[in-house]
Design a protein around this motif. Structure first.
Motif, PDB file in Angstrom:
ATOM      1  N   LYS A  24       0.990  -0.690  -0.041  1.00  0.00           N
ATOM      2  CA  LYS A  24      -0.041  -0.445   0.032  1.00  0.00           C
ATOM      3  C   LYS A  24       0.664   1.192   0.120  1.00  0.00           C
ATOM      4  O   LYS A  24       0.714   2.599  -0.727  1.00  0.00           O
ATOM      5  CB  LYS A  24      -0.652  -0.248   0.950  1.00  0.00           C
TER       6      LYS A  24
ATOM      7  N   ARG B  20       2.298   1.805  -2.987  1.00  0.00           N
ATOM      8  CA  ARG B  20       1.638   1.735  -5.127  1.00  0.00           C
ATOM      9  C   ARG B  20       0.970   3.894  -4.479  1.00  0.00           C
ATOM     10  O   ARG B  20       0.376   4.351  -5.224  1.00  0.00           O
ATOM     11  CB  ARG B  20       0.300   1.060  -4.159  1.00  0.00           C
ATOM     12  N   GLN B  21       0.470   4.034  -2.739  1.00  0.00           N
ATOM     13  CA  GLN B  21       0.180   5.822  -2.533  1.00  0.00           C
ATOM     14  C   GLN B  21       1.880   6.357  -3.148  1.00  0.00           C
ATOM     15  O   GLN B  21       1.447   7.504  -3.453  1.00  0.00           O
ATOM     16  CB  GLN B  21       0.009   6.012  -1.178  1.00  0.00           C
TER      17      GLN B  21
ATOM     18  N   ARG C   8       1.544   7.281  -5.994  1.00  0.00           N
ATOM     19  CA  ARG C   8      -0.093   7.503  -6.501  1.00  0.00           C
ATOM     20  C   ARG C   8      -0.577   7.310  -8.084  1.00  0.00           C
ATOM     21  O   ARG C   8      -1.356   7.746  -9.085  1.00  0.00           O
ATOM     22  CB  ARG C   8       0.206   8.957  -7.617  1.00  0.00           C
ATOM     23  N   LEU C   9      -0.800   5.817  -6.970  1.00  0.00           N
ATOM     24  CA  LEU C   9      -1.745   4.875  -8.802  1.00  0.00           C
ATOM     25  C   LEU C   9      -2.593   4.255  -7.399  1.00  0.00           C
ATOM     26  O   LEU C   9      -2.701   4.001  -6.569  1.00  0.00           O
ATOM     27  CB  LEU C   9      -0.949   3.923  -9.310  1.00  0.00           C
ATOM     28  N   SER C  10      -3.760   3.848  -8.651  1.00  0.00           N
ATOM     29  CA  SER C  10      -5.326   3.031  -6.905  1.00  0.00           C
ATOM     30  C   SER C  10      -5.033   1.800  -7.222  1.00  0.00           C
ATOM     31  O   SER C  10      -4.603   1.799  -8.340  1.00  0.00           O
ATOM     32  CB  SER C  10      -6.084   3.670  -8.193  1.00  0.00           C
ATOM     33  N   GLN C  11      -6.191   1.419  -6.671  1.00  0.00           N
ATOM     34  CA  GLN C  11      -5.387  -0.098  -6.505  1.00  0.00           C
ATOM     35  C   GLN C  11      -5.847  -0.989  -8.562  1.00  0.00           C
ATOM     36  O   GLN C  11      -5.612  -1.165  -8.502  1.00  0.00           O
ATOM     37  CB  GLN C  11      -6.789  -0.617  -5.906  1.00  0.00           C
TER      38      GLN C  11
ATOM     39  N   GLU D 171      -5.166   0.662 -10.376  1.00  0.00           N
ATOM     40  CA  GLU D 171      -4.316   1.425 -11.895  1.00  0.00           C
ATOM     41  C   GLU D 171      -3.057   0.037 -11.903  1.00  0.00           C
ATOM     42  O   GLU D 171      -2.924  -0.276 -12.806  1.00  0.00           O
ATOM     43  CB  GLU D 171      -4.043   3.029 -11.544  1.00  0.00           C
TER      44      GLU D 171
ATOM     45  N   GLN E 166      -8.623  -6.007  -9.248  1.00  0.00           N
ATOM     46  CA  GLN E 166      -8.774  -4.955  -8.189  1.00  0.00           C
ATOM     47  C   GLN E 166      -8.181  -5.605  -6.949  1.00  0.00           C
ATOM     48  O   GLN E 166      -7.987  -4.829  -6.254  1.00  0.00           O
ATOM     49  CB  GLN E 166      -9.381  -4.102  -8.961  1.00  0.00           C
TER      50      GLN E 166
ATOM     51  N   SER F  60      -6.852  -5.377  -3.836  1.00  0.00           N
ATOM     52  CA  SER F  60      -7.279  -4.619  -2.752  1.00  0.00           C
ATOM     53  C   SER F  60      -7.059  -6.511  -1.194  1.00  0.00           C
ATOM     54  O   SER F  60      -6.913  -5.458  -0.146  1.00  0.00           O
ATOM     55  CB  SER F  60      -8.603  -4.331  -2.698  1.00  0.00           C
TER      56      SER F  60
END
Length: 93
Positions: free
Chosen positions: A21, A24-25, A28-31, A33, A42, A46
């Motif tokens: 996590k 990923r943050q 700057r990617l969403s789950q 992406e 996705q 998660s």
């Protein structure tokens, strides 16, 4: 199976979850992406981030490649997921 044999596995999984996590943050990617970039769902990303799923060695490599994680940190993530490091470390750096 005793509780003592389950705890290290859960602890390792939660360490990987936090690192995944965080990276990923940082990128700057969403789950979604990250899922599209790495070729997984996705929902699986998660589950990995929440600790509901334990990654395979190949999944760790796949996700860290998609996130462009430096090799030293990939080894850290492999260890956090309960696997031996794959990448050699040099004396430099």
């Amino acid at each position: 199976m005793s509780l003592s044999t389950v705890e290290p596995r859960r602890e390792a999984s939660s360490g990987f979850s936090h690192l995944l996590k965080t990276w990923r943050q940082k990128r700057r990617l969403s789950q979604l992406e990250l899922a599209l970039e790495s070729g997984v769902s996705q929902r699986h990303v998660s589950f990995l981030e929440s600790g509901r799923a334990k990654p395979s060695r190949e999944m760790v490599v796949q996700l860290t490649t998609a996130l462009d994680v430096p090799l030293r940190q990939r080894n850290t993530m492999l260890l956090a997921a309960g696997f031996a490091p794959v990448y050699r470390e040099s004396g430099f750096g």
